[in-house]
Design an enzyme around this catalytic site. Structure first.
Site, PDB file in Angstrom:
ATOM      1  CB  SER A  84      29.209  75.082 -13.397  1.00 37.57           C
ATOM      2  OG  SER A  84      28.482  75.002 -14.579  1.00 37.57           O
TER       3      SER A  84
ATOM      4  CG  HIS B  45      29.069  72.928  -8.942  1.00 36.81           C
ATOM      5  ND1 HIS B  45      30.261  72.998  -9.624  1.00 36.81           N
ATOM      6  CD2 HIS B  45      28.391  72.715 -10.196  1.00 36.81           C
ATOM      7  CE1 HIS B  45      30.409  72.998 -10.799  1.00 36.81           C
ATOM      8  NE2 HIS B  45      29.217  72.795 -11.146  1.00 36.81           N
TER       9      HIS B  45
ATOM     10  CG  ASN C  49      34.559  72.836 -13.432  1.00 38.04           C
ATOM     11  OD1 ASN C  49      34.563  71.824 -13.665  1.00 38.04           O
ATOM     12  ND2 ASN C  49      33.311  73.500 -13.338  1.00 38.04           N
TER      13      ASN C  49
ATOM     14  CD  GLU D  39      33.172  72.188  -6.760  1.00 38.50           C
ATOM     15  OE1 GLU D  39      34.548  72.095  -7.078  1.00 38.50           O
ATOM     16  OE2 GLU D  39      32.361  73.097  -7.644  1.00 38.50           O
TER      17      GLU D  39
END
Ligand code: NAI
Length: 505
Positions: free
Chosen positions: A121, A142, A192, A154
Site C-alpha cells: 500500500s 492493491h 490513499n 488498484e
C-alpha cells in the site's frame, strides 16, 4: 500476451492474503496459499472454511459453491509449490528489501511468463521490481481491507511493466467481482492519496480551535454525508497507522503543503492515545463504545426576533434563505443596507465573518455567517464574528432551530468547516487528475468505493458547483496566504471554460 489466469499463488496468509484467497476461490480459481510462518497458511485455510460456512448459513452462497471453493485451495508447504501458478500475489510484510528478496527467490524456479503482483500500500512498484530479472511482469495489485467487502482494486504498473499485464489484472478484478482502477506508480496511488484531504484539513480546523471534535465530526457527517467523522475514522484506523501515512505521503511529495500533517496527531502518537485500540484517541471508549457523545445544542423559540438582512454570493442562496425565513414568519429587511436593529446574515464562501463584514462594509457586531454549501436540508453551521453581540448569535441560532434543524455555532474560520474540507477533497482529486495518476472515472470510482464517500470527489465538485468550489479556494488562499489552498489548474481551467470538472478532452 494472452495468459488465462486459472491458478493463483498467494504469499502471506495474514489479513490481506486470506481475504484475497477468499475472493479468488469464490471466483473459480485454484489457489496455492503459502506463508513463511509454519502452520500460518493452514490456520488461514481453517478460518476460510468457517467464513464460507457462515456465508452458506446466511444463504449468501450455496453449499456446493463453498465446497467447490475449498476443494480449489491448496495449502502450500514450500514456496516452490507455487511454480505452476499463472499469477503470484504477494501480501507479506510491508518491507521493500523483504519483498525484493522474495521476488528474487521466486525467479529461481518460476517461468518467465508468471505474473508477479504486489499488494503493497505504500511502496513504489518500480522499486519493488527493480531487483528483478523481469520487471516487465511485475505490477501492483492493491486490495483493501476487508477484501471481500471492499469492491475495488488498484492496478499499478511500474515504469517497466508491460501493458498486457495491466489488462490481465484488470480482467481478473472484474472476474473476482471487484472494480479495477488503474493508477500510476505514485505515492498513495489513488485512494490513499485522495484520502489525505479529509483528515489533514479536519485536524487543521481542530488545531485552529474553530470547533471541537464532536462538532467537526457532526458537521461533516450531517452536512456532507460522510459516513464517519474524521476523528471517528482516525480513532478506528489507529494513529500508529494513520500518522505515519500522513507523514510519509507529505515527505514523498517533497513537503507539498496540501498533505501537511498535524502536530496534534504526532503528540497523541507519542502519548499512545492511538484510538479505539487503546480505548483513548480523540474520543474515549469503554468496551468499544464511545463514552462521551455530545449532541447539538438547541436554542428555544424567542418571544421576538429581529428582522434579518441578507447578503449572499449566489442568488440561489438568497432565495433559499428568503423562503426559509418567510416560512417561519421572520421579517426580512429588504433595504439596500441593514436597518440599525437588523440581524445581518451572510451566506459566504471561503471567508471568515470578519473578512465578509470588511468586504461588504457591514456592522460586525450584528453579523452571523451561515454555510449553505449543501443548502439548508440537513445541518446548519453558523459563524458569528469575534465581536457579534450574543443577542444576535442567539437569535440566528434560534431561527435555524425553528424547524428542528440541527445547528452548530463555530468560531471564526475561513470557509467554515464543511466548505473548507470539501473544497480540499475536490481540489486534491482535481490535482490527481491533472497529474494523470488515473482517469476521472477511476478516481471517482476508487474514492467512492475505497473511502465510502457519497460521491466520487470530482463528480462531487460538479454536484456542489465548480465555481463555488473555486471561490472557496481562491478566498482561502487570499486570506491565509497558505499555498495548501491554491486551486488546481484542472479546476480553474474548467471553471473558466464553463465546463464540468469531469470534462476531459
Ligand atoms: P499481516 O501481518 O496480517 O500478514 C502478513 C503475513 O505475511 C504473515 O502471516 C507473515 O507470516 C507473512 N510473511 C511475512 N514475511 C513473509 C515472507 N518473506 N514470505 C512469506 N510470508 C511472509 O499483514 P497484512 O495486513 O495482511 O498486510 C500484508 C500486505 O498487504 C502488506 O504489504 C500491507 O502493506 C498490504 N496491505 C495491508 C492492508 C491492511 O489493511 N492491512 C491494506 C492493503 C494492503
Amino acid at each position: 500476451m494472452t495468459i488465462q489466469i486459472a491458478t493463483i499463488g498467494i504469499i502471506g496468509s495474514g489479513i490481506m492474503g486470506t481475504g484475497i484467497t477468499q475472493i479468488a476461490l469464490q471466483s473459480g480459481h485454484q489457489v496455492y496459499l503459502y506463508d513463511a510462518k509454519a502452520g500460518a497458511a493452514q490456520i488461514a485455510s481453517e478460518k476460510l472454511q468457517l467464513t464460507l460456512q457462515k456465508l452458506v448459513e446466511k444463504n449468501k452462497i450455496t453449499t456446493e459453491s463453498a465446497q467447490q471453493a475449498l476443494a480449489n485451495l491448496v495449502v502450500a508447504q514450500n514456496l516452490d509449490d507455487l511454480k505452476n501458478c499463472d499469477l503470484i500475489i504477494e501480501a507479506i510484510v510491508e518491507n521493500l528489501t523483504v519483498k525484493q528478496e522474495l521476488i528474487k527467490q521466486l525467479e529461481t524456479f518460476i517461468p518467465e511468463t508468471t505474473i508477479i503482483a504486489s499488494n503493497t500500500s505504500s511502496l513504489s512498484i518500480t522499486a519493488i521490481a527493480s531487483q528483478s530479472q523481469h520487471p516487465e511482469r511485475i505490477a501492483g495489485y492493491h486490495f483493501f481491507n476487508p477484501v471481500p467487502l471492499m469492491k475495488v482494486i488498484e492496478v499499478i504498473p511500474g515504469i517497466r511493466t508491460q501493458p498486457d499485464i495491466v489488462r490481465i489484472l484488470v480482467d481478473l478484478s472484474y472476474k473476482m467481482g471487484h472494480r479495477p482502477v488503474v493508477a500510476k506508480d505514485t505515492p498513495g496511488f489513488i485512494i490513499n492519496h485522495a484520502g489525505r484531504a479529509y483528515g489533514t484539513e479536519s485536524l487543521k480546523i481542530l488545531n485552529e480551535n474553530v470547533a471541537n471534535i464532536h462538532e467537526i465530526d457532526r458537521i461533516l457527517k450531517h452536512t456532507l454525508g460522510f459516513k464517519m467523522g474524521p476523528f471517528e475514522l482516525l480513532d478506528l484506523t489507529g494513529l500508529d497507522v494513520s500518522h505515519p501515512v500522513m507523514e510519509s505521503v507529505y515527505e514523498q511529495y517533497y513537503q507539498e503543503p496540501r498533505y501537511r500533517p498535524n502536530v496534534l496527531t504526532k503528540q497523541m502518537l507519542v502519548a499512545k492515545q492511538l484510538g479505539r485500540k487503546t480505548d483513548q484517541g480523540f474520543y474515549s471508549y469503554t468496551a468499544g463504545q464511545k463514552r462521551d457523545e455530545q449532541l447539538a445544542v438547541k436554542v428555544d423559540k424567542l418571544s421576538q426576533y429581529p428582522a434579518v438582512w441578507i447578503a449572499t454570493d449566489f442568488t440561489a442562496d438568497r432565495e433559499l434563505l428568503t423562503h426559509y425565513l418567510t416560512t417561519h414568519q421572520i421579517e426580512i429587511d429588504i433595504q439596500a443596507s441593514p436597518a440599525k436593529d437588523s440581524l445581518i446574515l451572510v451566506a459566504s464562501y471561503g471567508e471568515d465573518t470578519s473578512s465578509s463584514t470588511q468586504r461588504l462594509n457591514l456592522d460586525a457586531t450584528r453579523t452571523v455567517s451561515i454555510d449553505l454549501i449543501n443548502g439548508l436540508n440537513t445541518h446548519r453551521t453558523l459563524m458569528p464574528s469575534l465581536i457579534t453581540q450574543d443577542k444576535f448569535s442567539q437569535a440566528a441560532h434560534s431561527i435555524f432551530n425553528l424547524d428542528d434543524g440541527e445547528v452548530t455555532q463555530i468560531q471564526e474560520s475561513v470557509g467554515f468547516v464543511a466548505q473548507r474540507v470539501i473544497a480540499m477533497v475536490v481540489n486534491l482529486a482535481c490535482d490527481i487528475a491533472q497529474q494523470g495518476v488515473a482517469t476521472v472515472d477511476d478516481i471517482n470510482a476508487a474514492v467512492h468505493l475505497g473511502l465510502g464517500y457519497p460521491h466520487g470527489p470530482i463528480s462531487w465538485g460538479d454536484v456542489l458547483g465548480p465555481a463555488k468550489v473555486l471561490l472557496i479556494l481562491e478566498r482561502m488562499t487570499q486570506i491565509t496566504a497558505d499555498p495548501r489552498y491554491r486551486p488546481s489548474p484542472w479546476l480553474q481551467r474548467r471553471v473558466k471554460l464553463n465546463q464540468p470538472l469531469t470534462f476531459t478532452a
